[in-house]
Write an enzyme that holds these catalytic residues in place. Structure first.
Site, short mmCIF file in Angstrom:
data_model
loop_
_atom_site.label_atom_id
_atom_site.label_comp_id
_atom_site.label_asym_id
_atom_site.label_seq_id
_atom_site.Cartn_x
_atom_site.Cartn_y
_atom_site.Cartn_z
N GLU A 160 65.33 -68.77 -71.76
CA GLU A 160 65.96 -68.50 -70.46
C GLU A 160 65.38 -69.38 -69.36
OE1 GLU A 160 65.94 -65.17 -66.96
OE2 GLU A 160 65.41 -64.50 -68.98
N SER B 90 69.10 -66.78 -64.58
CA SER B 90 69.84 -65.54 -64.75
C SER B 90 70.71 -65.37 -63.51
CB SER B 90 68.87 -64.36 -64.91
OG SER B 90 69.55 -63.20 -65.30
N ARG C 151 55.31 -68.44 -68.50
CA ARG C 151 55.33 -67.12 -67.85
C ARG C 151 54.08 -67.00 -66.99
NH1 ARG C 151 58.47 -62.83 -69.30
NH2 ARG C 151 58.94 -63.78 -71.32
N ARG D 148 54.88 -62.39 -59.67
CA ARG D 148 55.19 -61.28 -60.57
C ARG D 148 53.94 -60.93 -61.37
NH1 ARG D 148 61.16 -63.10 -62.89
NH2 ARG D 148 62.25 -62.94 -60.89
N ARG E 193 59.96 -73.67 -65.25
CA ARG E 193 60.61 -73.71 -66.55
C ARG E 193 61.46 -74.98 -66.71
NH1 ARG E 193 61.93 -67.80 -69.11
NH2 ARG E 193 59.87 -66.90 -68.71
#
Length: 430
Positions: free
Chosen positions: A349, A352, A277, A262, A391
């Site tokens: 988070e 999801s 991230r 990403r 994560r």
């Protein structure tokens, strides 16, 4: 993508649904394109009928020796042929314009989703576990003495730039163990089929799972047109592209551990330290293809699968349902799992889980034949992280940190580490 028939039937309801996401009303623009397209198609059909009739009359005029009528009709045939071609070209262009417009519009969220503009309106559903009380000030993952030898941001920056990391030694072993543990759990306990998919895909696949056209800047494209996947949701969901399943084949439940890529274009300045991230990361993804009627129950089941991983690792977390203004582009309903990070003293988070209804299937033409008969209908698609490996590594390290700088590791990982139970303050598995 949206069903144009539903927009025709209830344009005001469609606009109200978009407004819940903060989007402008679009039904007038959509229906104007649709009406023009349909008018062109009808005009082309009428001109084609006129052309066919004139073609028949040409022969009759020639047979009776009426040269003037013969020439008039022959000219009319040529005129109508050109008109048909023009109208069909215009209709095709209008059809493409309508499709392009619909491709840029987000999914309609379910009525049960809370209203709200951003994450502040998300609604907590439940919590599991109690954050551990520490008799010392916890630090973030990259500051833990046990972790520092195994998390090298300087070398990664030299190789690739910011938002990359090189893992070494014990930290690498734990990262790999986590991915293996997640996949094994999903396959052996949750009944998912393990897959291994490409990380380079054609443009159609990115359109199918709504990364394109709206979010092109969030992904990477190679010079020969392939796209690097942001998650294996792209590949596994697109198994259904152009397919027609028998209802008896559904649900199809899959999982894959892959690298993901990403650009984080919309996250400038966010989480710039540590590996929370990254541009490149690993994720264990879950995807389900099912009937629309089964989608909501499947959404709860998939959420439970993700929760089970956190529970087995002993990581405190909470589950929230996202509000209409914070939900992802292709989702109808989303549960976020947020894990407790003591170094940040907050929940972040880690998964999801979303149901997309028939939105993605309509984009990729993925259908099924109902068991009771009738024409094929679009399947429902769901996706969820089970979990983001990096994560989860952060959460394991931060929640397991000790006052002496070592890290105690979750018991479920011990077999994957050949009986090692901790990372010493010096960065070794022991």
């Amino acid at each position: 993508m949206h069903d144009i028939r539903l927009i025709r039937e209830a344009p005001e309801a469609f606009d109200r649904a978009l407004s819940r996401r903060g989007a402008a009303p679009m039904s007038s623009q959509i229906l104007a394109l649709d009406n023009d397209r349909r008018a062109k198609i009808l005009a082309a059909e009428t001109a084609q009928a006129d052309q066919n009739k004139a073609s028949k009359d040409v022969g009759a005029a020639k047979a009776r020796g009426d040269d003037a009528e013969f020439e008039r009709l022959r000219a009319l045939v040529a005129e109508k042929k050109a008109e048909v071609a023009r109208l069909q070209t215009e209709a095709t262009a209008q059809d493409a314009a309508l499709r392009d417009l619909l491709m840029t519009l987000p999914n309609i969220v379910l009525d049960e989703i809370p209203d709200g503009a951003d994450e502040d309106a998300n609604m907590e559903l439940r919590r599991w576990g109690t954050p551990r009380e520490m008799n010392f000030a916890p630090v973030e993952h990259f500051e833990i003495p046990a972790v520092k030898p195994g998390m090298d941001f300087e070398t990664a920056a030299k190789l690739s730039g910011s938002r990359f990391v090189v893992l070494k030694g014990a930290v690498t072993r734990v990262h790999r163990a986590l991915a293996q543990f997640m996949v094994d759990t999903h396959v052996e306990e949750h009944g998912l089929t393990e897959t291994w998919t490409p990380v380079l895909v054609k443009e159609d696949a990115m359109y199918g799972t709504n990364q394109l056209p709206k979010f092109a800047e969030d992904s990477y494209q190679t010079t020969n047109g392939w796209w690097l996947i942001p998650t294996s949701e792209v590949t596994m969901t697109n198994f259904a592209a152009g397919e027609i399943y028998d209802e008896s084949q559904l649900p199809i439940r899959m999982t894959a551990a892959t690298h993901c890529f990403r650009s984080e274009a919309g996250s400038a300045g966010k989480d710039t330290t540590g590996m929370l991230r990254q541009h490149q990361f690993e994720k264990v993804e879950m995807v389900t293809l099912c009937t629309p009627e089964a989608a909501l129950a499947e959404h709860e089941r998939m959420t439970g699968c993700a929760e089970a991983i956190l529970q087995k690792l002993g990581l405190p977390y909470r589950v929230v349902v996202l509000c209409a203004g914070d939900i992802g582009f292709g989702a109808q309903k989303t549960h976020d799992l947020e894990v407790w990070l003591p170094g940040q003293n907050r929940y972040r988070e880690i998964s999801s889980v979303s149901t997309c209804g028939q939105f993605q299937a309509r984009r990729m033409n993925g259908r099924y034949r109902p068991a009771g008969g009738g024409k094929p209908d679009f399947i429902a698609t769901l996706n969820g992280s089970g979990l983001a490996v990096g994560r989860t590594l952060i959460a394991v390290l931060e929640n397991g940190q000790q006052a002496d700088g070592s890290v105690e590791l979750p018991e479920v990982l011990h077999p994957y580490l050949r009986g090692r139970t901790r990372i010493t303050a010096q960065g070794d598995l022991a």
